[in-house]
Design a protein around this motif. Structure first.
Motif, mmCIF file in Angstrom:
data_model
loop_
_atom_site.group_PDB
_atom_site.id
_atom_site.type_symbol
_atom_site.label_atom_id
_atom_site.label_comp_id
_atom_site.label_asym_id
_atom_site.label_seq_id
_atom_site.Cartn_x
_atom_site.Cartn_y
_atom_site.Cartn_z
ATOM 1 N N LEU A 67 -12.452 22.957 20.915
ATOM 2 C CA LEU A 67 -13.117 21.814 20.293
ATOM 3 C C LEU A 67 -13.076 20.599 21.206
ATOM 4 N N LEU A 68 -11.917 20.311 21.788
ATOM 5 C CA LEU A 68 -11.803 19.171 22.698
ATOM 6 C C LEU A 68 -12.699 19.333 23.913
ATOM 7 N N GLN A 71 -16.285 18.661 22.958
ATOM 8 C CA GLN A 71 -16.499 17.227 22.736
ATOM 9 C C GLN A 71 -16.573 16.465 24.052
ATOM 10 N N GLN A 72 -15.739 16.836 25.012
ATOM 11 C CA GLN A 72 -15.753 16.172 26.313
ATOM 12 C C GLN A 72 -17.063 16.445 27.073
ATOM 13 N N ALA A 74 -19.829 16.845 25.579
ATOM 14 C CA ALA A 74 -20.910 16.402 24.702
ATOM 15 C C ALA A 74 -21.764 17.574 24.237
ATOM 16 N N ASP A 75 -21.131 18.704 24.044
ATOM 17 C CA ASP A 75 -21.808 19.911 23.568
ATOM 18 C C ASP A 75 -21.736 19.906 22.042
ATOM 19 N N VAL A 76 -22.800 19.424 21.420
ATOM 20 C CA VAL A 76 -22.802 19.263 19.970
ATOM 21 C C VAL A 76 -22.659 20.599 19.265
ATOM 22 N N ALA A 79 -19.196 22.051 19.841
ATOM 23 C CA ALA A 79 -18.183 21.324 19.072
ATOM 24 C C ALA A 79 -18.246 21.712 17.596
ATOM 25 N N GLU A 80 -19.469 21.886 17.090
ATOM 26 C CA GLU A 80 -19.614 22.279 15.692
ATOM 27 C C GLU A 80 -19.038 23.670 15.449
ATOM 28 N N GLY A 83 -15.278 23.503 15.707
ATOM 29 C CA GLY A 83 -14.735 22.840 14.525
ATOM 30 C C GLY A 83 -14.671 23.788 13.334
ATOM 31 N N GLU A 123 -8.055 15.657 13.520
ATOM 32 C CA GLU A 123 -9.261 16.493 13.604
ATOM 33 C C GLU A 123 -9.422 17.333 12.348
#
Length: 241
Positions: A67-68, A71-72, A74-76, A79-80, A83, A123
């Motif tokens: 997840l981190l 996010q770093q 910027a991979d939406v 990240a979803e 998550g 988170e």
């Protein structure tokens, strides 16, 4: 897992004494799975065993790191997905804790799932409705380092309050016993005082009679010791003394 247990152990050591909690406790009757730590609550079960509050540390580092990383970058979408995977992992861990460690009346009707870093805890809190689902479906409360420390301090304050209440009850019992004994002592003093006053009155009366007799004999001529000895022989025992 080892990192989480070490963090949990350090927090418990800050707040509790060694006899207030225990590591690797099997909290279910006939169970084989020990929880990382369990707090001994003041209440006891019907069998006389301690009432345990289970706390288990979990650190799903793989899901959290993915997840981190997303996010770093910027991979939406990444990240979803990460998550959701993290959320699924937390649900599985909560279900496992509930099945392995919760068994009233030997334990509390809930357990604590400890997440050893504030970032991971934050988170997980961001997942909509996850906390409510864990509490409702599995009776699991999530806690990060700061939150758990606050919980432990609250528990310790409760323990101290209970101990003070018990000590207060003991003090009142002692005072009640002292009051009873003091009443008995007062009765004894009253009797002694009455007897003493009676003796003093007798002595006073004897002293008054002695004065009267002395006045009556004032004009009588005293005999010599020799004549007195002939009339009233001396007491040999008194002479020897």
């Amino acid at each position: 897992g080892i990192f989480g247990e070490a963090q949990l152990s350090a927090l418990l050591e800050q707040v509790f004494t060694v006899d207030q909690y225990q590591a690797q406790v099997v909290t279910r009757r006939g169970g084989k799975n020990p929880v990382d730590f369990a707090i001994k609550l003041p209440g006891r079960s019907d069998s006389g065993d301690p009432l345990w509050l289970p706390i288990d540390a979990k650190f799903p580092s793989d899901d959290y790191e993915r997840l981190l990383d997303a996010q770093q970058r910027a991979d939406v979408l990444g990240a979803e997905a990460a998550g959701k995977a993290l959320e699924g992992r937390i649900r599985l861990e909560a279900k496992s804790i509930a099945e392995k460690y919760i068994e009233p009346p030997y334990t509390t009707d809930f357990a604590i799932l400890f997440l050893p870093t504030e970032g991971l805890y934050a988170e997980v809190l961001r997942r909509p409705g996850l906390m409510e689902v864990l509490q409702r479906d599995y009776r699991i409360t999530l806690a990060g380092p700061t939150t758990l420390l606050a919980m432990l301090n609250s528990l310790q304050m409760g323990f101290r309050t209970l101990a003070l209440e018990k000590r207060s009850s003991e003090v009142w019992q002692v005072l009640g016993a002292v009051k009873t004994e003091f009443g008995k002592f007062g009765d004894v003093l009253a009797k002694v005082k009455s007897q003493t006053e009676s003796v003093l009155n007798t002595l006073s009366s004897a002293e008054q009679r002695s004065r009267v007799m002395g006045k009556a004999l004032r004009n009588v001529e005293a005999l010599t010791e020799l004549d007195s000895a002939r009339l009233i022989p001396p007491d040999r025992d008194m002479d020897e003394r």
